[in-house]
Scaffold this motif. Structure first.
Motif, PDB file in Angstrom:
ATOM      1  N   ASP A 124       8.112  -1.657  19.691  1.00 20.66           N
ATOM      2  CA  ASP A 124       6.878  -0.937  19.399  1.00 20.66           C
ATOM      3  C   ASP A 124       7.237   0.361  18.675  1.00 20.66           C
ATOM      4  OD1 ASP A 124       7.582   1.068  21.306  1.00 20.66           O
ATOM      5  OD2 ASP A 124       6.736  -0.149  22.906  1.00 20.66           O
ATOM      6  N   TYR A 125       6.237   1.199  18.441  1.00 26.82           N
ATOM      7  CA  TYR A 125       6.465   2.381  17.593  1.00 26.82           C
ATOM      8  C   TYR A 125       6.944   3.633  18.324  1.00 26.82           C
ATOM      9  CZ  TYR A 125       1.643   3.828  18.957  1.00 26.82           C
ATOM     10  OH  TYR A 125       0.506   4.193  19.637  1.00 26.82           O
ATOM     11  N   ASP A 126       7.148   3.561  19.623  1.00 29.37           N
ATOM     12  CA  ASP A 126       7.443   4.771  20.393  1.00 29.37           C
ATOM     13  C   ASP A 126       8.636   5.559  19.855  1.00 29.37           C
ATOM     14  OD1 ASP A 126       5.307   4.333  21.986  1.00 29.37           O
ATOM     15  OD2 ASP A 126       6.424   3.660  23.748  1.00 29.37           O
ATOM     16  N   ARG A 127       9.761   4.898  19.642  1.00 26.47           N
ATOM     17  CA  ARG A 127      10.963   5.601  19.179  1.00 26.47           C
ATOM     18  C   ARG A 127      10.793   6.072  17.732  1.00 26.47           C
ATOM     19  NH1 ARG A 127      16.040   5.156  20.993  1.00 26.47           N
ATOM     20  NH2 ARG A 127      16.803   4.430  18.975  1.00 26.47           N
ATOM     21  N   LEU A 128      10.161   5.255  16.917  1.00 29.26           N
ATOM     22  CA  LEU A 128       9.955   5.633  15.519  1.00 29.26           C
ATOM     23  C   LEU A 128       9.044   6.856  15.408  1.00 29.26           C
ATOM     24  CD1 LEU A 128       9.506   2.100  13.923  1.00 29.26           C
ATOM     25  CD2 LEU A 128      11.378   3.691  13.469  1.00 29.26           C
ATOM     26  N   GLU A 129       8.046   6.911  16.266  1.00 27.60           N
ATOM     27  CA  GLU A 129       7.127   8.053  16.253  1.00 27.60           C
ATOM     28  C   GLU A 129       7.870   9.352  16.499  1.00 27.60           C
ATOM     29  OE1 GLU A 129       5.210  11.148  18.429  1.00 27.60           O
ATOM     30  OE2 GLU A 129       6.057   9.458  19.558  1.00 27.60           O
ATOM     31  N   PHE A 130       8.835   9.325  17.401  1.00 31.08           N
ATOM     32  CA  PHE A 130       9.656  10.503  17.705  1.00 31.08           C
ATOM     33  C   PHE A 130      10.384  10.997  16.454  1.00 31.08           C
ATOM     34  CE2 PHE A 130      13.991  11.960  18.587  1.00 31.08           C
ATOM     35  CZ  PHE A 130      13.748  13.075  19.360  1.00 31.08           C
ATOM     36  N   LEU A 131      10.990  10.069  15.719  1.00 32.02           N
ATOM     37  CA  LEU A 131      11.733  10.434  14.514  1.00 32.02           C
ATOM     38  C   LEU A 131      10.799  10.882  13.392  1.00 32.02           C
ATOM     39  CD1 LEU A 131      14.347  10.596  12.858  1.00 32.02           C
ATOM     40  CD2 LEU A 131      14.093   8.146  12.377  1.00 32.02           C
ATOM     41  N   GLY A 132       9.718  10.140  13.196  1.00 36.52           N
ATOM     42  CA  GLY A 132       8.798  10.446  12.116  1.00 36.52           C
ATOM     43  C   GLY A 132       8.179  11.827  12.228  1.00 36.52           C
ATOM     44  N   ASP A 133       7.929  12.261  13.446  1.00 39.16           N
ATOM     45  CA  ASP A 133       7.388  13.596  13.675  1.00 39.16           C
ATOM     46  C   ASP A 133       8.327  14.655  13.111  1.00 39.16           C
ATOM     47  OD1 ASP A 133       5.659  15.613  15.107  1.00 39.16           O
ATOM     48  OD2 ASP A 133       7.516  15.933  16.206  1.00 39.16           O
TER      49      ASP A 133
ATOM     50  N   LEU B 272       0.825  -1.203   0.000  1.00 36.18           N
ATOM     51  CA  LEU B 272       0.000   0.000   0.000  1.00 36.18           C
ATOM     52  C   LEU B 272       0.863   1.258   0.000  1.00 36.18           C
ATOM     53  CD1 LEU B 272      -2.939   1.076   0.235  1.00 36.18           C
ATOM     54  CD2 LEU B 272      -2.636   1.028   2.721  1.00 36.18           C
ATOM     55  N   LEU B 273       1.997   1.184   0.677  1.00 35.84           N
ATOM     56  CA  LEU B 273       2.917   2.319   0.743  1.00 35.84           C
ATOM     57  C   LEU B 273       3.764   2.457  -0.516  1.00 35.84           C
ATOM     58  CD1 LEU B 273       4.199   1.818   4.417  1.00 35.84           C
ATOM     59  CD2 LEU B 273       2.612   3.578   3.624  1.00 35.84           C
ATOM     60  N   ASP B 274       3.700   1.446  -1.368  1.00 37.52           N
ATOM     61  CA  ASP B 274       4.477   1.430  -2.619  1.00 37.52           C
ATOM     62  C   ASP B 274       5.974   1.529  -2.335  1.00 37.52           C
ATOM     63  OD1 ASP B 274       4.894   1.302  -5.357  1.00 37.52           O
ATOM     64  OD2 ASP B 274       4.731   3.473  -5.644  1.00 37.52           O
ATOM     65  N   HIS B 275       6.412   0.741  -1.339  1.00 43.34           N
ATOM     66  CA  HIS B 275       7.831   0.723  -0.999  1.00 43.34           C
ATOM     67  C   HIS B 275       8.250  -0.711  -0.678  1.00 43.34           C
ATOM     68  CE1 HIS B 275      11.696   2.066   0.552  1.00 43.34           C
ATOM     69  NE2 HIS B 275      11.488   1.308   1.619  1.00 43.34           N
ATOM     70  N   GLU B 276       9.312  -1.163  -1.295  1.00 44.00           N
ATOM     71  CA  GLU B 276       9.836  -2.504  -1.034  1.00 44.00           C
ATOM     72  C   GLU B 276      10.864  -2.408   0.085  1.00 44.00           C
ATOM     73  OE1 GLU B 276      12.051  -6.180  -3.394  1.00 44.00           O
ATOM     74  OE2 GLU B 276      11.096  -4.545  -4.523  1.00 44.00           O
ATOM     75  N   PHE B 277      10.466  -2.838   1.269  1.00 43.60           N
ATOM     76  CA  PHE B 277      11.330  -2.706   2.440  1.00 43.60           C
ATOM     77  C   PHE B 277      12.485  -3.702   2.403  1.00 43.60           C
ATOM     78  CE2 PHE B 277       7.890  -0.219   4.076  1.00 43.60           C
ATOM     79  CZ  PHE B 277       8.451   0.590   5.060  1.00 43.60           C
ATOM     80  N   LYS B 278      13.664  -3.185   2.655  1.00 40.68           N
ATOM     81  CA  LYS B 278      14.834  -4.053   2.835  1.00 40.68           C
ATOM     82  C   LYS B 278      14.796  -4.661   4.231  1.00 40.68           C
ATOM     83  CE  LYS B 278      17.580  -0.602   1.792  1.00 40.68           C
ATOM     84  NZ  LYS B 278      16.643   0.376   1.156  1.00 40.68           N
ATOM     85  N   ASP B 279      14.255  -3.907   5.190  1.00 43.29           N
ATOM     86  CA  ASP B 279      14.130  -4.357   6.575  1.00 43.29           C
ATOM     87  C   ASP B 279      12.677  -4.199   7.004  1.00 43.29           C
ATOM     88  OD1 ASP B 279      14.316  -5.007   9.219  1.00 43.29           O
ATOM     89  OD2 ASP B 279      15.704  -3.390   9.775  1.00 43.29           O
ATOM     90  N   ILE B 280      11.870  -5.254   6.797  1.00 41.62           N
ATOM     91  CA  ILE B 280      10.442  -5.194   7.090  1.00 41.62           C
ATOM     92  C   ILE B 280      10.176  -5.053   8.590  1.00 41.62           C
ATOM     93  CG2 ILE B 280      10.082  -7.678   7.366  1.00 41.62           C
ATOM     94  CD1 ILE B 280       7.743  -5.165   5.536  1.00 41.62           C
TER      95      ILE B 280
ATOM     96  N   LEU C 209      11.223  -2.844  10.472  1.00 42.05           N
ATOM     97  CA  LEU C 209      10.969  -1.428  10.744  1.00 42.05           C
ATOM     98  C   LEU C 209       9.482  -1.117  10.625  1.00 42.05           C
ATOM     99  CD1 LEU C 209      13.929   0.202   8.777  1.00 42.05           C
ATOM    100  CD2 LEU C 209      13.562   0.344  11.255  1.00 42.05           C
ATOM    101  N   LEU C 210       8.862  -1.652   9.594  1.00 38.16           N
ATOM    102  CA  LEU C 210       7.436  -1.409   9.395  1.00 38.16           C
ATOM    103  C   LEU C 210       6.610  -2.158  10.442  1.00 38.16           C
ATOM    104  CD1 LEU C 210       5.361   0.037   7.681  1.00 38.16           C
ATOM    105  CD2 LEU C 210       5.285  -1.967   6.170  1.00 38.16           C
ATOM    106  N   LYS C 211       7.046  -3.359  10.801  1.00 40.26           N
ATOM    107  CA  LYS C 211       6.332  -4.113  11.833  1.00 40.26           C
ATOM    108  C   LYS C 211       6.342  -3.352  13.153  1.00 40.26           C
ATOM    109  CE  LYS C 211       7.139  -8.719   9.896  1.00 40.26           C
ATOM    110  NZ  LYS C 211       7.813 -10.038  10.064  1.00 40.26           N
ATOM    111  N   ALA C 212       7.484  -2.774  13.498  1.00 43.84           N
ATOM    112  CA  ALA C 212       7.569  -1.983  14.729  1.00 43.84           C
ATOM    113  C   ALA C 212       6.697  -0.741  14.625  1.00 43.84           C
ATOM    114  CB  ALA C 212       9.014  -1.586  14.993  1.00 43.84           C
TER     115      ALA C 212
ATOM    116  N   MET D  87       1.111   6.860  12.189  1.00 40.31           N
ATOM    117  CA  MET D  87       1.439   7.537  10.939  1.00 40.31           C
ATOM    118  C   MET D  87       2.867   8.085  10.977  1.00 40.31           C
ATOM    119  SD  MET D  87       0.637   8.508   7.899  1.00 40.31           S
ATOM    120  CE  MET D  87      -1.151   8.339   7.756  1.00 40.31           C
ATOM    121  N   GLU D  88       3.220   8.728  12.069  1.00 41.14           N
ATOM    122  CA  GLU D  88       4.573   9.271  12.212  1.00 41.14           C
ATOM    123  C   GLU D  88       5.610   8.153  12.238  1.00 41.14           C
ATOM    124  OE1 GLU D  88       3.415  13.367  14.648  1.00 41.14           O
ATOM    125  OE2 GLU D  88       3.980  11.553  15.744  1.00 41.14           O
ATOM    126  N   ALA D  89       5.270   7.034  12.871  1.00 35.65           N
ATOM    127  CA  ALA D  89       6.192   5.902  12.932  1.00 35.65           C
ATOM    128  C   ALA D  89       6.400   5.286  11.551  1.00 35.65           C
ATOM    129  CB  ALA D  89       5.664   4.847  13.911  1.00 35.65           C
TER     130      ALA D  89
END
Length: 233
Positions: free
Chosen positions: A46-55, A14-22, A24-27, A126-128
């Motif tokens: 979980d997504y806590d750290r990723l959310e920080f970066l994505g923001d 759906l994101l139209d991206h082929e993940f090298k490290d899936i 990351l998306l699972k988290a 979304m941010e994650a």
């Protein structure tokens, strides 16, 4: 029983991206209740750290596009447009439209209580997801996704509209009064579905209150109510 979350690999399509490290998306779509909740046996991140970066990634990309797109806009106008694009309501709306809620993995009790449609959780996920795209595919991958979802919103009729808090602050500044004072007067509900009641006060006027699922949204509602009262005088 709440429905099971869809496979993150389907979300990658759906994101139209082929993940090298899936992973990351699972988290990015994993709520802390599944990893750190009572009696949880699940492993991983979980997504806590990723959310920080994505923001931060979202903020940079939106800021740059606004700066380039609206060459004659003043800083205040750019700020209003920026706030409209990165606020919780916008991220939750985009998430719901793309069906992001179907991929969020969380504890069954939280899911049964409507956790997947919670605007705060949708915003964080979304941010994650943006962070996962950025870490896996670099700036280009994150930019591609944000462009597809956010660019059509830039010219929306409310994109540069002054928010209620800003409008109220300008009003008191013109009348020489002290800045509005906001305070949380009530906080209810479980952790995954909090409700905040905020009161705004201005000298010589009756206070106004607003309730919402976040302090920021409650402040906006209280300010809007106060403005309505002021304009009716």
């Amino acid at each position: 029983m709440p429905g099971q979350a869809k496979n993150p690999e389907e979300l990658a399509v759906l994101l139209d991206h082929e993940f090298k490290d899936i992973s990351l998306l699972k988290a990015a779509v994993t709520h802390s209740s599944l990893i750190k909740g009572k009696g949880s046996k699940a492993k991983g991140e979980d997504y806590d750290r990723l959310e920080f970066l994505g923001d931060r990634v979202l903020g940079l990309i939106i800021s740059e596009e606004l700066f380039r797109r609206f060459e004659t806009a003043e800083a205040g106008q750019l700020s209003r447009r920026y706030n409209a694009q990165v606020r919780r309501e916008t991220l939750a709306e985009i998430g719901l439209k793309m069906g992001l809620q179907d991929y969020i993995q969380m504890a069954d009790d939280l899911s049964a209580a409507g956790g997947r449609e919670n605007p705060s959780i949708l915003e964080d996920v979304m941010e994650a997801v943006i962070a996962a795209l950025y870490l896996d595919g670099g700036f280009r991958a994150a930019h591609k996704f944000i462009k597809s979802k956010w660019w059509p919103r830039f010219d929306h009729k409310d994109a540069s509209k002054k928010d209620a808090k800003s409008a109220l602050q300008e009003w008191v500044a013109k009348t020489g009064r002290s800045l509005p004072c906001y305070s949380v007067v009530e906080e209810t509900g479980p952790d995954h579905d909090r409700r905040f009641k905020v009161m705004v006060e201005i000298p010589d006027y009756a206070p106004a209150t607003g309730s919402a699922s976040s302090k920021r949204a409650a402040e906006q509602k209280a300010a809007a109510k106060m403005l309505k009262e002021l304009q009716s005088d």
